[in-house]
Design a protein around this motif. Structure first.
Motif, mmCIF file in Angstrom:
data_model
loop_
_atom_site.group_PDB
_atom_site.id
_atom_site.type_symbol
_atom_site.label_atom_id
_atom_site.label_comp_id
_atom_site.label_asym_id
_atom_site.label_seq_id
_atom_site.Cartn_x
_atom_site.Cartn_y
_atom_site.Cartn_z
ATOM 1 N N THR A 190 18.999 18.936 -15.231
ATOM 2 C CA THR A 190 19.504 18.339 -16.471
ATOM 3 C C THR A 190 19.108 16.887 -16.655
ATOM 4 O OG1 THR A 190 21.530 17.637 -15.408
ATOM 5 C CG2 THR A 190 21.564 19.783 -16.453
ATOM 6 N N GLY A 191 18.848 16.167 -15.558
ATOM 7 C CA GLY A 191 18.470 14.759 -15.685
ATOM 8 C C GLY A 191 19.622 13.845 -16.024
ATOM 9 N N THR A 192 20.853 14.256 -15.735
ATOM 10 C CA THR A 192 21.988 13.379 -15.999
ATOM 11 C C THR A 192 23.046 13.593 -14.925
ATOM 12 O OG1 THR A 192 23.649 12.745 -17.598
ATOM 13 C CG2 THR A 192 23.082 15.057 -17.517
ATOM 14 N N LEU A 193 23.921 12.630 -14.776
ATOM 15 C CA LEU A 193 24.995 12.733 -13.789
ATOM 16 C C LEU A 193 26.364 12.589 -14.422
ATOM 17 C CD1 LEU A 193 23.359 10.517 -11.066
ATOM 18 C CD2 LEU A 193 23.794 12.935 -10.849
ATOM 19 N N ASN A 194 26.401 12.157 -15.666
ATOM 20 C CA ASN A 194 27.680 12.004 -16.344
ATOM 21 C C ASN A 194 28.268 13.377 -16.637
ATOM 22 O OD1 ASN A 194 29.386 11.790 -18.806
ATOM 23 N ND2 ASN A 194 28.987 9.629 -18.443
ATOM 24 N N PHE A 234 15.078 13.739 -3.866
ATOM 25 C CA PHE A 234 13.810 13.048 -4.096
ATOM 26 C C PHE A 234 12.835 13.958 -4.831
ATOM 27 C CE2 PHE A 234 9.654 11.615 -2.252
ATOM 28 C CZ PHE A 234 9.583 10.458 -2.987
ATOM 29 N N LEU A 235 12.750 15.200 -4.375
ATOM 30 C CA LEU A 235 11.809 16.154 -4.973
ATOM 31 C C LEU A 235 12.228 16.504 -6.409
ATOM 32 C CD1 LEU A 235 9.471 18.234 -4.604
ATOM 33 C CD2 LEU A 235 11.191 19.834 -3.881
ATOM 34 N N LEU A 236 13.526 16.737 -6.604
ATOM 35 C CA LEU A 236 13.971 17.203 -7.918
ATOM 36 C C LEU A 236 13.972 16.080 -8.941
ATOM 37 C CD1 LEU A 236 16.744 19.651 -6.848
ATOM 38 C CD2 LEU A 236 14.647 20.191 -8.029
ATOM 39 N N GLY A 237 13.882 14.832 -8.479
ATOM 40 C CA GLY A 237 13.773 13.733 -9.435
ATOM 41 C C GLY A 237 12.367 13.565 -9.955
ATOM 42 N N ASP A 290 11.239 7.995 -11.969
ATOM 43 C CA ASP A 290 12.659 7.886 -12.273
ATOM 44 C C ASP A 290 13.342 7.103 -11.142
ATOM 45 O OD1 ASP A 290 15.226 8.197 -12.968
ATOM 46 O OD2 ASP A 290 15.194 10.383 -13.121
ATOM 47 N N PRO A 291 13.974 5.992 -11.431
ATOM 48 C CA PRO A 291 14.583 5.218 -10.338
ATOM 49 C C PRO A 291 15.911 5.796 -9.843
ATOM 50 C CG PRO A 291 14.947 4.116 -12.412
ATOM 51 C CD PRO A 291 14.112 5.312 -12.717
ATOM 52 N N ILE A 311 19.627 8.500 -3.358
ATOM 53 C CA ILE A 311 19.281 8.729 -1.955
ATOM 54 C C ILE A 311 19.713 7.551 -1.109
ATOM 55 C CG2 ILE A 311 17.373 9.067 -0.356
ATOM 56 C CD1 ILE A 311 15.917 10.444 -2.693
ATOM 57 N N LEU A 312 19.476 6.346 -1.632
ATOM 58 C CA LEU A 312 19.861 5.151 -0.887
ATOM 59 C C LEU A 312 21.361 5.180 -0.593
ATOM 60 C CD1 LEU A 312 18.559 2.638 0.185
ATOM 61 C CD2 LEU A 312 19.269 1.441 -1.862
ATOM 62 N N THR A 313 22.154 5.516 -1.630
ATOM 63 C CA THR A 313 23.604 5.611 -1.431
ATOM 64 C C THR A 313 23.932 6.666 -0.392
ATOM 65 O OG1 THR A 313 23.709 5.184 -3.784
ATOM 66 C CG2 THR A 313 25.762 5.750 -2.694
ATOM 67 N N ALA A 314 23.280 7.830 -0.541
ATOM 68 C CA ALA A 314 23.581 8.937 0.376
ATOM 69 C C ALA A 314 23.199 8.578 1.800
ATOM 70 C CB ALA A 314 22.859 10.198 -0.082
#
Lengths: 507, 118
Positions: A185-189, B44-47, B70-71, B77-80
Motif C-alpha cells: 500500500t505504501g502507507t503506514l497510517n 528493505f525489499l518491499l520498499g 523511498d526513505p 529498518i533503523l528503528t527496528a
C-alpha cells in the motif's frame, strides 16, 4: 478536531518516570511520587474521555506533519476508554505496590519501569500509525521484561525466558506484517491503510498479511494455540506486576486485534470462521487448564486465557451486538483481572503461600475482607447483577442470531468452569479450616503486624477496583452505552478516517 | 538483486524458525536474531530498491520529478534495528543469568514443578 493535549496521557507517565529516576534509591519519595503521578494520569484520562465523548474524535499530528505522512495520534471512544481503564488499574497497582512490592525491588527501579510500562500502554492505545503501534509494543515488552525479571528468583527467570522468547517472536511477526503492508500500500497510517486495503484487488494477499497480524497479536493476547507462555510465566513475578500483566498486557493484544480487524482488514468469511474457531479452542483449553491447577495464580492465569476467548469470539461473530458484548467484556475484564491478582498477592501476605491445599480459614479470620473478595470473584464469574453477567447476554444474543452454536457451547462451558473453579477456590481458601502444616512449613502472617496505614495501602486498591466492577455491574446501562457507541464506530469507520485525514471520504 | 534478496530472506526466516525449535537457549536466541534480520531485509525489499537516486530535492526544483529511493523503509529498518539491539542485549543477559542459576542450556530444564511454588 485537532487537540494536542491528548498526548498528555503519555507524557504524564514519562515525566513521572523521569522524576522517579532522579529519586533513585529514595524509596519513600518514589512511592509518593508514583501514586501522585497515577492520580494525575487518572484525572487526565477522565478529562480525555469526557472530551472525546462530548466532542467526538480528537487527533494530533505529531510535529505538524499532516496525515498520512506524519505520525498521527487519535483518541476515539475506544482509545479513550482503554486509557481510562488503564489509569484505574495503574492507580490501584501503584498504591498496592507501596507495600506489596519488596524494598529490594524498588531499589532497582521498580517504580520508574512501572510508569514506563503505563506510558507504553497509553501510547499503544492512542496511536493511529501502525509502525508507531509496533514501537509502543516494544516499549511495553521491554518494560515488562524488566518487571518480570526484577528480583531474579529462579521461577521468575524461568518464566521470563518463555515470556521473552514468545513476545520477541510476536513482534517479529507483527513487523513482517507491517513490512508487507507497506509494500502493497505504501502507507503506514491506519486510516489511510483502511482506504488503500479496501481498494486492493488481490484479496488473497490481504488475507495472508492479516494472518501475520493474527499470529502476532494472538501471541500477545494469548489466543490458542499460542497461549502457553502465559500460564507458565504469569505466576512468577510479584502480584502487583502480575496484576498489571493480567489486567492490561494481554488486553493490549485484544485492543490491537479489534483495531486492526475493524479498521484495516474487514474480516471476510474465512477470517471470521478462523477467529471463531480460535476463540472456541481458547475458551476450552483455558478452562480445562484452570480446573487442574492448584496454585491460585496459575488458576487465574488460565482463566485469563479462557476469557480472552470470549472477546475473540465476539470479534469473530462480527455483528454489532457481538462486538458490543466483546467490548463490554473487555471493560469488565480489565478491572476484575487486575483485582484478582492483587487479591492473590494479599492472600500470599496473609498466609505466605498461594497453594490452595495449604490455605484455609480466611473467612473465619477476616470476614469483611472475604466479603470484598467474594464480590470480586462473583463479578468474575458473572453472577447477576454483577459485571461479568451483562456482556454474556450480548454474546448469547449475537450467537443465536448468527447461529454460532459451537461458540455458544464453548462460552457456556467456559462460564461454567469459571464458576466451578471459583467455587472450589472459595471453598478451599476461605471456608475450609486452615490445614495443619508440617512444622517447617508453618506460615507467618505478614499482614497482621502491619500498621493500619500499610494495611490500608493493600486493601484500598482492591476495594477501589471492586467499586468500579460494582459500578460496571449495577450501572450496566451506562457501560453498555459506551460499548454500543464503540461497536457502532467500528462498523462504520468513516468518521475516524475523516477525522484523521481531514478530508471527506464518504463514497 | 531482488531475486537474491528474496532467497536470502527466505533462508533467514527458515533458519530462524529452525533454530527457534531447538532445545538450546543459545540457539533460540540466534533464531530470534536471524528472524529479526529477515524481517528488516523484507521491509528493505518491499520498499522498492532504487539504485543511486537519493530522495534529495535540488534547491532549484520544487518537487521530485524522477524515480527516487523511498526513505521510509530505511527509517523503519533503523528503528527496528535499534529496538532489536536492545531486546537482544536484554535477552543475552537474561540467558546468561539462567545459565548461572540452573547450570544448563536446555529449555526443558526450565520447569520448576508446581509444588515448589509459593
Amino acid at each position: 478536531m485537532t487537540d494536542n493535549t491528548l498526548i498528555l496521557s503519555v507524557i504524564i507517565h514519562l515525566f513521572t518516570a523521569i522524576v522517579l529516576l532522579a529519586l533513585w534509591r529514595k524509596t519513600v519519595a518514589q512511592r509518593i511520587i508514583s501514586v501522585v503521578g497515577s492520580v494525575v494520569a487518572m484525572v487526565i484520562a477522565i478529562r480525555l474521555f469526557t472530551a472525546v465523548w462530548d466532542n467526538g474524535i480528537l487527533t494530533m499530528q505529531a510535529a505538524g506533519w499532516d496525515a498520512p505522512f506524519g505520525i498521527t495520534f487519535v483518541a476515539d471512544v475506544f482509545s479513550s476508554t482503554m486509557v481510562l481503564l488503564t489509569s484505574f488499574s495503574g492507580i490501584a497497582v501503584s498504591i498496592y505496590s507501596a507495600t506489596g512490592v519488596a524494598r529490594g525491588r524498588m531499589l532497582y527501579g521498580y517504580f520508574p519501569i512501572l510508569h514506563l510500562l503505563l506510558m507504553g500502554l497509553n501510547g499503544a492505545f492512542l496511536t493511529g500509525d501502525i509502525f508507531n503501534l509496533y514501537v509502543w509494543f516494544e516499549v511495553i515488552i521491554i518494560a515488562s521484561f524488566v518487571l518480570m525479571t526484577l528480583g531474579g528468583r529462579r521461577a521468575q527467570i524461568e518464566g521470563s525466558v518463555k515470556y521473552m522468547a514468545m513476545n520477541v517472536l510476536a513482534s517479529t511477526f507483527f513487523l513482517t506484517g507491517i513490512g508487507i503492508l507497506y509494500g502493497i500500500t505504501g502507507t503506514l497510517n491506519m486510516a489511510d491503510l483502511s482506504l488503500k486495503i479496501a481498494a486492493l484487488e488481490n484479496r488473497k494477499l490481504v488475507d495472508i498479511v492479516s494472518i501475520f497480524f493474527i499470529v502476532g497479536f494472538g501471541i500477545k493476547s494469548a489466543v490458542f494455540p499460542l497461549y502457553f507462555w502465559l500460564p507458565s510465566s504469569y505466576h512468577t513475578p510479584p502480584s502487583a506486576v502480575a496484576a498489571i500483566f493480567g489486567g492490561l498486557l494481554t488486553k493490549v493484544g485484544i485492543y490491537a486485534l479489534f483495531r486492526v480487524f475493524t479498521l484495516i482488514f474487514i474480516p471476510d468469511e474465512f477470517l471470521r470462521t478462523l477467529l471463531v474457531v480460535l476463540a472456541i479452542f481458547t475458551i476450552l483449553t483455558g478452562s480445562f487448564g484452570a480446573v487442574i491447577k492448584n496454585n491460585i495464580r496459575r488458576v487465574f492465569s488460565y482463566l485469563i486465557v479462557c476469557h480472552i476467548g470470549f472477546m475473540v469470539g465476539g470479534l469473530g461473530m462480527y455483528s454489532e451486538i457481538a462486538i458490543t458484548g466483546a467490548l463490554f467484556y473487555l471493560i469488565h475484564d480489565m478491572m476484575v483481572k487486575t483485582n484478582i491478582f492483587l487479591i492473590a498477592g494479599l492472600i500470599r501476605k496473609l498466609r505466605g503461600t498461594m497453594n490452595m491445599d495449604k490455605l484455609g480459614g480466611l473467612y473465619a479470620e477476616y470476614p469483611l475482607l472475604s466479603l470484598v473478595v467474594a464480590l470480586v470473584l462473583f463479578s468474575l464469574v458473572g453472577i447477576p447483577p454483577l459485571s461479568g453477567f451483562w456482556p454474556k447476554i450480548y454474546l448469547f444474543e449475537a450467537g443465536f442470531m448468527d447461529a454460532q452454536y459451537p461458540l455458544l457451547v464453548a462460552i457456556i462451558i467456559g462460564s461454567f468452569v469459571t464458576l466451578y473453579v471459583i467455587a472450589k477456590l472459595w471453598a478451599k481458601v476461605f471456608w475450609k479450616n486452615q490445614p495443619t502444616l508440617p512444622a517447617e512449613e508453618n506460615y507467618t502472617d505478614e499482614f497482621k503486624p502491619m500498621s493500619a496505614f500499610r494495611k490500608s495501602l493493600l486493601v484500598v486498591p482492591i476495594v477501589f477496583l471492586m467499586a468500579i466492577a460494582l459500578y460496571i455491574g449495577l450501572a450496566a446501562e451506562n457501560v453498555a452505552l459506551v460499548a454500543k457507541h464503540i461497536a457502532r464506530d467500528m462498523k462504520d469507520m468513516t468518521p475516524y478516517i475523516e477525522a484523521v485525514l481531514g478530508t471527506n471520504v464518504s463514497p | 538483486m531482488e531475486l537474491l534478496l528474496v532467497i536470502l530472506i527466505g533462508v533467514l526466516y527458515a533458519t530462524g524458525i529452525f533454530m527457534l525449535l531447538r532445545r538450546s537457549m543459545v540457539k533460540l536466541l540466534i533464531g530470534l536474531i536471524l528472524l529479526g534480520n529477515g524481517a528488516n531485509l523484507l521491509i528493505f525489499l518491499l520498499g522498492r530498491i532504487t539504485k543511486g537516486a537519493p530522495p534529495v530535492i535540488d534547491s532549484a526544483a520544487k518537487f521530485f520529478t524522477d524515480v527516487y529511493a523511498d526513505p521510509i523503509p530505511q527509517a523503519l529498518i533503523l528503528t527496528a534495528i535499534v529496538i532489536s539491539f536492545g531486546l537482544q542485549a536484554f535477552a543475552i543477559v537474561l540467558l546468561k543469568r539462567v545459565y548461572v542459576l540452573i547450570n544448563s542450556d536446555d529449555l526443558d530444564d526450565l520447569n520448576t514443578p508446581e509444588e515448589e511454588d509459593i
